[in-house]
Motif scaffolding. Structure first.
Motif, mmCIF file in Angstrom:
data_model
loop_
_atom_site.group_PDB
_atom_site.id
_atom_site.type_symbol
_atom_site.label_atom_id
_atom_site.label_comp_id
_atom_site.label_asym_id
_atom_site.label_seq_id
_atom_site.Cartn_x
_atom_site.Cartn_y
_atom_site.Cartn_z
ATOM 1 N N ASN A 233 0.825 -1.210 0.000
ATOM 2 C CA ASN A 233 0.000 0.000 0.000
ATOM 3 C C ASN A 233 0.855 1.255 0.000
ATOM 4 O OD1 ASN A 233 -2.298 -1.427 -0.037
ATOM 5 N ND2 ASN A 233 -2.742 -1.220 2.138
ATOM 6 N N GLU A 236 2.386 1.778 -3.400
ATOM 7 C CA GLU A 236 1.418 2.244 -4.387
ATOM 8 C C GLU A 236 1.104 3.724 -4.166
ATOM 9 O OE1 GLU A 236 -1.978 -0.300 -4.820
ATOM 10 O OE2 GLU A 236 -3.068 1.239 -5.923
ATOM 11 N N GLU A 237 0.926 4.091 -2.914
ATOM 12 C CA GLU A 237 0.579 5.477 -2.630
ATOM 13 C C GLU A 237 1.730 6.405 -3.035
ATOM 14 O OE1 GLU A 237 -1.512 5.750 0.910
ATOM 15 O OE2 GLU A 237 -1.827 7.906 0.792
ATOM 16 N N TRP A 240 1.805 6.818 -6.833
ATOM 17 C CA TRP A 240 0.774 7.761 -7.277
ATOM 18 C C TRP A 240 1.221 9.193 -7.044
ATOM 19 C CZ3 TRP A 240 -3.190 8.465 -10.209
ATOM 20 C CH2 TRP A 240 -3.936 7.364 -10.616
ATOM 21 N N TYR A 241 1.749 9.399 -5.842
ATOM 22 C CA TYR A 241 2.204 10.740 -5.478
ATOM 23 C C TYR A 241 3.256 11.209 -6.468
ATOM 24 C CZ TYR A 241 4.912 14.189 -2.924
ATOM 25 O OH TYR A 241 5.606 15.309 -2.578
#
Lengths: 257, 230
Positions: A233, A236-237, A240-241
């Motif tokens: 997680n 992935e975050e 994206w950032y």
């Protein structure tokens, strides 16, 4: 692949049990607590399986205790097709009965359909621990149980794997664990199932007092699963950032020039 | 559900994982009297409901990402389209959240190829938006036509095939089913409103109009067929 597609094709929609009656209270078992089959299997599982293990001797001993004829042995296993590897259909039914009733026992106080005052949802670890506790009486025969469950064949595809999936699905649904709406739904259940099977395998070999080692092993296994989930997680975050930031940076450079 | 949708902040951060952090509120536990309960649903009825929830969730996820793609490309270049797109996108997010909640509550498995739907929808949205704003509107028109038709098919089936019998002999829809039907009806109307909006914003002037709309319609039909099953 075939096994996967069979499991995927199984329906999973759960209608509200407060409004709709269930066709079977112990689905996928097609018989309820009032039936002879249920009584015999329950008696065998509680009284004779801890000493004899999962075999026909346990069932015959129960039939004798309940004053029923031994011919009932073939009735009990009627819903299973005979296995190639010489496991009696009645024994397979006993194994199925063990898996299903233990799963229902796990969530008896949590399911609003079966109790008027459902308890607060516990942590996932608690449910996992509780399910292993339920294995304690039959722990000396776990090797035998796990080998019958893992023999490739119809029983594996129709009963063992779906039942394992239902167990992890129940554990996620009835615990505080937040559930996912996308692919993580699958990975969570698969990871949980793997952790459960490896804990059971460990338990089969465990000789420590009161299976203390098993519970330690299970807790660590589960901790690893959740840690892995967090790693994923966070990655992935962060991706994206980074992606959005670089797009915005490119945009701002384009407007400047 | 309503309370949740009101309390949600209007703007979204970059986090796609926020949903993981919200915990579900405890389920309501009013017990119906045994006589008021309905007889069990048949296997076929349950299987159809399973499909409905899964395909609608996947569809709304797709719609959400299509608008995200369009908004991403068009919002800064064509400021007059920004509020229109934003409004439609907000509605799709609400639809998507509703079906997400329903999927968890009714314990339906999500579509296995969710990552593919996300990627495909975003590419479809941003790709048509890159051609021209009219092409983006044509894409919206095609998608909403297929989705509206599909919702209508579902409503027809839910209204015809789910007349359930109670234990005391009376017939009717259970609350669960009537709320599902009401939700789908509401969402269908929203989607058809988007269709009108797309036509109003010159979707018919898109350059390879027939090619675009028919192609996208076919893609949507294939996606619906797949999401129902996989």
């Amino acid at each position: 692949m075939l096994a996967l597609s069979r499991i995927l094709a199984r329906r999973l929609y759960h209608p509200s049990a407060l409004e709709h009656q269930l066709a079977h209270s112990f689905a996928p078992l097609t018989y309820g607590p009032g039936s002879t089959q249920f009584k015999v299997l329950e008696h065998a599982l509680n009284k004779h399986v801890p000493s004899y293990g999962f075999n026909e001797r346990a069932l015959v001993a129960s039939l004798n205790d309940l004053d029923l004829g031994p011919s009932l042995l073939s009735v009990i296993g009627a819903s299973n097709s005979p296995s190639f590897l010489n496991a009696s259909p009645a024994v397979l039914e006993l194994i199925k009965f063990h898996l299903v009733t233990k799963r229902y026992a796990l969530t008896k106080e949590l399911d609003p359909a079966r109790t008027s005052s459902p308890a607060e949802p516990p942590a996932l670890e608690t449910l996992f621990h509780r399910r292993l506790e339920l294995n304690k009486p039959i722990a000396p025969h776990l090797t035998q149980l796990l080998s019958s469950l893992s023999i490739p064949g119809e029983f594996l595809v129709q009963t063992a794997l779906p039942e394992l999936h239902r167990l992890s699905d129940d554990m996620v649904y009835f615990s505080k664990e937040p559930d996912a709406n996308d692919f993580a739904w699958y990975s969570k259940r698969i990871a949980l199932s793997c952790a459960f099977v490896s804990s059971e395998l460990f338990m089969a070999q465990d000789r420590s007092a009161n299976y203390a080692d098993t519970f330690e092993f299970a807790a660590e296994k589960l901790h690893n699963v959740s840690k892995l989930g967090q790693y994923y997680n966070n990655t992935e975050e962060y991706m994206w950032y980074t992606l959005l930031m670089s797009v915005n940076l490119a945009k701002s450079q384009l407007t400047r020039s | 559900m309503l309370r949740k949708s009101v309390s949600r902040p209007a703007s979204r951060g970059f986090s796609v994982l926020k949903s993981l952090k919200t915990t579900e509120s405890p389920k309501s536990t009013q017990n119906a009297k045994p006589n008021d309960r309905f007889k069990p649903l048949s296997d076929a009825q349950v299987a159809y409901l399973d499909r409905v929830v899964r395909v609608d969730q996947a569809g709304e996820l797709g719609a959400n990402y299509i608008y995200a793609g369009q908004y991403f490309v068009l919002a800064s270049k064509y400021p007059h389209l920004k509020p229109v797109l934003h409004h439609m996108w907000e509605q799709e997010i609400h639809h998507h959240n509703t079906f997400n909640e329903m999927q968890l509550k009714r314990r339906v498995r999500p579509s296995l190829i969710t990552p593919l739907w996300k990627l495909g929808a975003f590419i479809m949205g941003s790709g048509t938006a890159l051609i021209s704003p009219e092409a983006a509107m044509a894409c919206t028109e095609a998608v909403e036509t297929v989705i509206g038709g599909h919702y209508n098919d579902q409503l027809r089936c839910l209204n015809n095939q789910y007349e359930l019998e109670r234990n005391d002999g009376t017939k009717g829809h259970s609350q669960e089913l009537s709320s599902l039907i009401a939700t789908i009806k509401q969402f269908r109307d929203d989607e058809l409103e988007h269709l009108d909006t797309a036509i109003e914003y010159d979707s018919h002037k898109a350059v390879p109009y027939i090619l675009l709309t028919e192609g996208i319609k076919n893609v949507c039909r294939v996606a619906i067929w797949t999401a129902e099953r996989v």
